[in-house]
Design a protein around this motif. Structure first.
Motif, short mmCIF file in Angstrom:
data_model
loop_
_atom_site.label_atom_id
_atom_site.label_comp_id
_atom_site.label_asym_id
_atom_site.label_seq_id
_atom_site.Cartn_x
_atom_site.Cartn_y
_atom_site.Cartn_z
N UNK A 261 0.98 -1.17 0.02
CA UNK A 261 -0.13 -0.05 0.01
C UNK A 261 0.98 1.23 0.03
N UNK A 262 0.49 2.38 -0.41
CA UNK A 262 0.91 3.62 -0.24
C UNK A 262 0.79 3.89 1.37
N UNK A 263 1.34 4.85 1.95
CA UNK A 263 1.03 5.02 3.39
C UNK A 263 1.03 6.66 3.48
N UNK A 264 0.00 6.84 4.37
CA UNK A 264 0.02 8.36 4.98
C UNK A 264 0.55 8.44 6.23
N UNK A 265 1.86 8.80 6.60
CA UNK A 265 2.38 8.62 7.91
C UNK A 265 2.30 6.87 8.14
N UNK A 266 1.56 6.62 9.09
CA UNK A 266 1.72 4.99 9.26
C UNK A 266 0.56 4.30 8.96
N UNK B 50 -8.37 -0.36 1.46
CA UNK B 50 -9.70 -0.28 1.94
C UNK B 50 -9.67 0.61 2.95
N UNK B 51 -9.27 1.85 2.77
CA UNK B 51 -9.25 2.90 3.85
C UNK B 51 -10.61 3.82 3.88
N UNK B 52 -11.32 3.76 4.93
CA UNK B 52 -12.59 4.69 4.94
C UNK B 52 -12.29 6.02 4.93
N UNK B 53 -12.55 6.73 4.44
CA UNK B 53 -12.65 8.24 4.69
C UNK B 53 -13.28 8.80 5.95
N UNK B 54 -14.36 7.95 6.46
CA UNK B 54 -14.99 8.36 7.58
C UNK B 54 -14.07 8.22 8.63
N UNK C 72 -4.93 2.24 -2.72
CA UNK C 72 -3.93 2.79 -3.49
C UNK C 72 -2.39 2.14 -3.05
N UNK C 73 -1.63 1.66 -4.18
CA UNK C 73 -0.58 0.84 -3.75
C UNK C 73 0.72 1.45 -4.78
N UNK C 74 1.56 0.80 -4.40
CA UNK C 74 2.85 1.23 -5.05
C UNK C 74 3.84 -0.25 -5.13
N UNK C 75 5.05 0.01 -6.12
CA UNK C 75 5.56 -1.46 -6.39
C UNK C 75 6.96 -0.91 -6.24
N UNK C 76 7.93 -1.83 -5.81
CA UNK C 76 9.12 -2.13 -6.15
C UNK C 76 9.48 -3.01 -7.02
#
Length: 337
Positions: free
Chosen positions: A71-76, A81-85, A97-101
């Motif tokens: 996943x991408x991270x915002x801080x930790x 499946x992140x609920x903006x609630x 949202x993801x990222x790849x190495x």
């Protein structure tokens, strides 16, 4: 000052201009693309990429690792499946949202012209230096791993992004060595390759991209549940990069690139007593001619469709990633017939 005084024997350095970074891709222009579009008759499209997590169960190159998705991270906080609630109770959005190495040349790929250079006396001073196609220099145009302030951008010249700008699109022509020779390991020099071309009624034109089917990628994909590296090493009719007649033909053929379904396109030259190149076809194509090479493409379904129709040419779209500084690139080629 010119980058070179001497150019390698049999090379085309300077023929496309002193600052050229495209090599034989210059042979694909508007007329060649218009002609290639005439190969679309049925409107059927084929993906020519392996899943990018293959070779998977078989290690082909210990330096190159399979992709790692996360996943991408915002801080930790991981955004899967992140609920903006969690941020505002009135919001109903759920985000992933993801990222790849990944190693850019792990799976289906393009080699850029920065991939293979040589020790060559381009200055004419009697001392060989590390140079690449058209005289571009190691340490100046292709930076070292210790370069500061470049954030991993190594190829300031000859990067895959030059190929992406073009982009890579034209007439692809399938040469089906698997159908001609069978699945076993066969070294294919100029005479054998011309036999296949004649037997399959293939006509090559200026700017064509050769699609070379050996059966290697198909065997690789089929053996994921039961890996057999020894059997894989004995699979596929591969180009013999030591054959001078083959290299001379490539120099005069007018083709723009070679895309093969096997690893390394050619048979790596492993005799430690032989002089002086481990990958002589890479040396000839990438270093001397500026002819891009592609590896580990997947051609089974396309080959079957073309054989059914007694055809061999397609409209091919295969740009690499527009990634400045990258030396290689994954690619998802599309052939339309």
């Amino acid at each position: 000052m010119p980058r070179w005084v001497n150019r390698p024997e049999g090379s085309n350095w300077g023929d496309f201009g002193a600052d050229d970074q495209l090599g034989t891709l210059n042979l694909i222009g508007a007329p060649e693309r218009r002609a290639a579009a005439q190969e679309i008759r049925d409107g059927e499209a084929f993906c020519l990429s392996l899943p990018l997590d293959l070779p998977g169960a078989v290690t082909l190159n210990p330096r190159r690792k399979p992709p790692v998705l996360q996943p991408t991270f915002l801080e930790d906080t991981p955004y899967i499946n992140y609920a903006l609630a969690n941020v505002d109770p009135i919001l109903r959005d759920v985000l992933s949202d993801d990222q790849v190495l990944l190693s850019t040349q792990y799976s289906t790929q393009w080699d850029s012209l920065a991939h293979v250079g040589a020790l060559f006396d381009a200055d004419g001073d009697g001392t060989p230096e590390r140079v690449y196609y058209n005289g571009y220099r190691a340490g100046e145009d292709i930076l070292g791993a210790d370069a500061e302030g470049d954030h991993g951008s190594y190829a300031h010249r000859l990067s895959v992004c030059e190929m992406a700008k073009t982009p890579v699109q034209g007439r692809g022509v399938l040469i089906d060595c698997l159908r001609h020779f069978g699945p076993g390991r066969t070294l294919v020099g100029h005479e054998a390759l011309q036999d296949v071309i004649a037997a399959q009624g293939i006509t090559l034109k200026r700017g064509d991209i050769v699609l070379l089917r050996t059966g290697y990628a198909e065997a690789l994909r089929d053996m994921q549940d039961a890996p057999d590296p020894a059997a894989l090493d004995a699979t596929g009719a591969v180009l013999d990069g030591t054959d001078e007649a083959l290299k001379n033909w490539l120099s005069t053929s007018g083709i723009a690139a070679i895309a093969s379904d096997n690893y390394a396109v050619e048979n790596p030259h492993t005799d430690p007593s032989a002089c002086c190149l481990r990958l002589p076809l890479h040396h000839h194509c990438l270093f001397k001619l500026g002819m891009p090479l592609a590896e580990l493409w997947y051609l089974r379904e396309l080959a079957e469709a073309l054989e059914d129709r007694q055809r061999h040419a397609v409209f091919l779209t295969a740009p690499p990633l527009y990634l400045p500084g990258a030396i290689g690139s994954p690619v998802t080629p599309v052939a339309t017939i």
